[in-house]
Enzyme design. Structure first.
Site, PDB file in Angstrom:
ATOM      1  N   ARG A   1      -3.235   7.759   2.898  1.00 30.88           N
ATOM      2  CA  ARG A   1      -3.268   7.311   1.516  1.00 30.88           C
ATOM      3  C   ARG A   1      -3.584   5.854   1.529  1.00 30.88           C
ATOM      4  NH1 ARG A   1      -0.374  11.389  -1.546  1.00 30.88           N
ATOM      5  NH2 ARG A   1       0.903   9.692  -2.708  1.00 30.88           N
TER       6      ARG A   1
ATOM      7  N   ASP B   1      -2.655   2.357  -1.097  1.00 32.09           N
ATOM      8  CA  ASP B   1      -2.124   1.655  -2.123  1.00 32.09           C
ATOM      9  C   ASP B   1      -3.152   1.180  -2.917  1.00 32.09           C
ATOM     10  OD1 ASP B   1       0.524   2.404  -2.073  1.00 32.09           O
ATOM     11  OD2 ASP B   1       1.010   1.140  -0.582  1.00 32.09           O
TER      12      ASP B   1
ATOM     13  N   ARG C   1       1.985  -3.490   5.798  1.00 31.62           N
ATOM     14  CA  ARG C   1       2.347  -4.598   5.073  1.00 31.62           C
ATOM     15  C   ARG C   1       3.734  -5.254   4.967  1.00 31.62           C
ATOM     16  NH1 ARG C   1       0.775  -2.587  -1.001  1.00 31.62           N
ATOM     17  NH2 ARG C   1       2.018  -4.380  -1.368  1.00 31.62           N
TER      18      ARG C   1
END
Lengths: 246, 246
Positions: A50, A52, A198
């Site tokens: 996935r 973001d 991140r």
């Protein structure tokens, strides 16, 4: 039914993320709609990972199942034609066995995080890198990063929205490489937690600025506490770089 | 009066070119307006080279003369603040002697032309490279390019709008380098004719596709005839890369 493995490149800026979202456009929606326009079939895109909102991909792997007989090269060309003008491209398309799964067969995922370390704002790289004005010590960042490599509980580096059953993961690689004003951070693991890259990059920048020592990073990891986290790096600099299969 | 040398990076896509144009925005206009906002002075930006609409710069050199006493670092920071959100950044700013001239003192200019050689449309590089679908033989392009290096009459590779007094120029370097799907063409000379790099790249792509031989390229040069030209490469892939001073 034929299963087609796709290699996707995309600029994540205009999208809410790879996966379908109720509140905005996604890469999944555009690819599924392109397949529908070509075959008349409602398919589901399954991807290796996935991503973001705002996160890019250089080589996301995914698959779709299609009933209609179609040559993979022709499917790729038709998808690229239908996807225009969206910044989503199909770089590769191949028939795979029915038990090959973009997500569940995937043995390894890699990301690159791009920092541009300079005072001047970004122009050509706008939305494609994180501009950090303060001088960064990339060698210190690389050295500290090695504390995170290995088998650890990464709770500290996990989003509160993370749905993984366990925060225990094995990080295979976390390399920080400077080339002029550019600093690339290469991360590889079998799988990552939500926001893990991140979060790690955010903490490494604290190390690079001299605000954290390598020991501070190690202590944050060992705290297994989201509150120990420095901050999340913005999505602009993050690229899904590749997926490994048997 | 103090003369400030500037190093500019910009994304050329939103502009009609570096120099002021009656019919649309330019880099010159934005930089001059930023200087005016900071100093209250009407200045003229002099640059090492002109760039066409859509052409980018990694390190364009330019100068402005300012009456107000201002520190170069503070001027650079203020210009970058005023230039936001335009994709124009000042990477360097230094005081130079009054007889230093960004255009007339310049001894050499270099460009990079970026090709992405693949069938899939561009996503992350959109507007930043020229996508060529047909397979290109970069080694053949590099070999043929050497016919253009040296002291020649480049009339064939000159825009009908070119204002240079003479079409005779010395091309110091024309290297074609492939890295995966990317092909970078490096060109260096004391000065270039209008559209010269894009014209040369257009012809080199004909060579890379096998439509022209190296001898055809040599014959086109020797024809000294604009009609002998293959075609101009689009501006998207062209970057002003640097300028050399004494």
């Amino acid at each position: 039914m034929t299963r087609f493995a796709l290699t996707l490149e995309f600029d994540g800026a205009p999208y809410m993320g790879l996966q379908r979202q109720p509140h905005g456009p996604s890469i999944q929606q555009h690819v599924e709609e392109a397949v529908h326009a070509i075959t008349g079939e409602q398919v589901t895109l399954h991807a290796a990972g996935r991503t973001d909102a705002g996160v890019h991909a250089l080589a996301m792997r995914a698959h779709v199942d299609i009933e209609k007989a179609i040559d993979p090269f022709r499917l790729m060309e038709a998808l690229n034609a239908k996807l225009r003008p969206e910044p989503i491209a199909v770089l590769g398309c191949a028939i795979v066995p029915d038990d090959w799964h973009a997500r569940f067969s995937c043995l390894g995922r890699s990301y690159i995080y791009r920092i541009t370390n300079r005072r001047a704002p970004l122009t050509l790289e706008r939305g494609k890198a994180w501009q950090v004005s303060a001088p960064l010590d990339a060698a210190a960042m690389h050295h500290a990063a090695q504390h995170l490599v290995g088998h650890h509980d990464f709770t500290t580096f996990r989003s509160v929205h993370c749905q993984a059953a366990s925060a225990v993961k094995t990080l295979d690689r976390l390399d920080v490489v400077r080339d002029g004003d550019g600093i690339d951070i290469h991360a590889a693991a079998r799988s990552f937690l939500h926001h893990q890259v991140r979060s790690m990059v955010g903490c490494l920048v604290l190390v690079g600025r001299g605000k954290w020592s390598g020991e501070d990073l190690k202590a944050a990891l060992e705290a297994k506490d989201r509150e120990a986290l420095g901050f999340n790096a913005p999505p602009d600099g993050l690229y899904f770089a590749g997926a490994v299969y048997p």
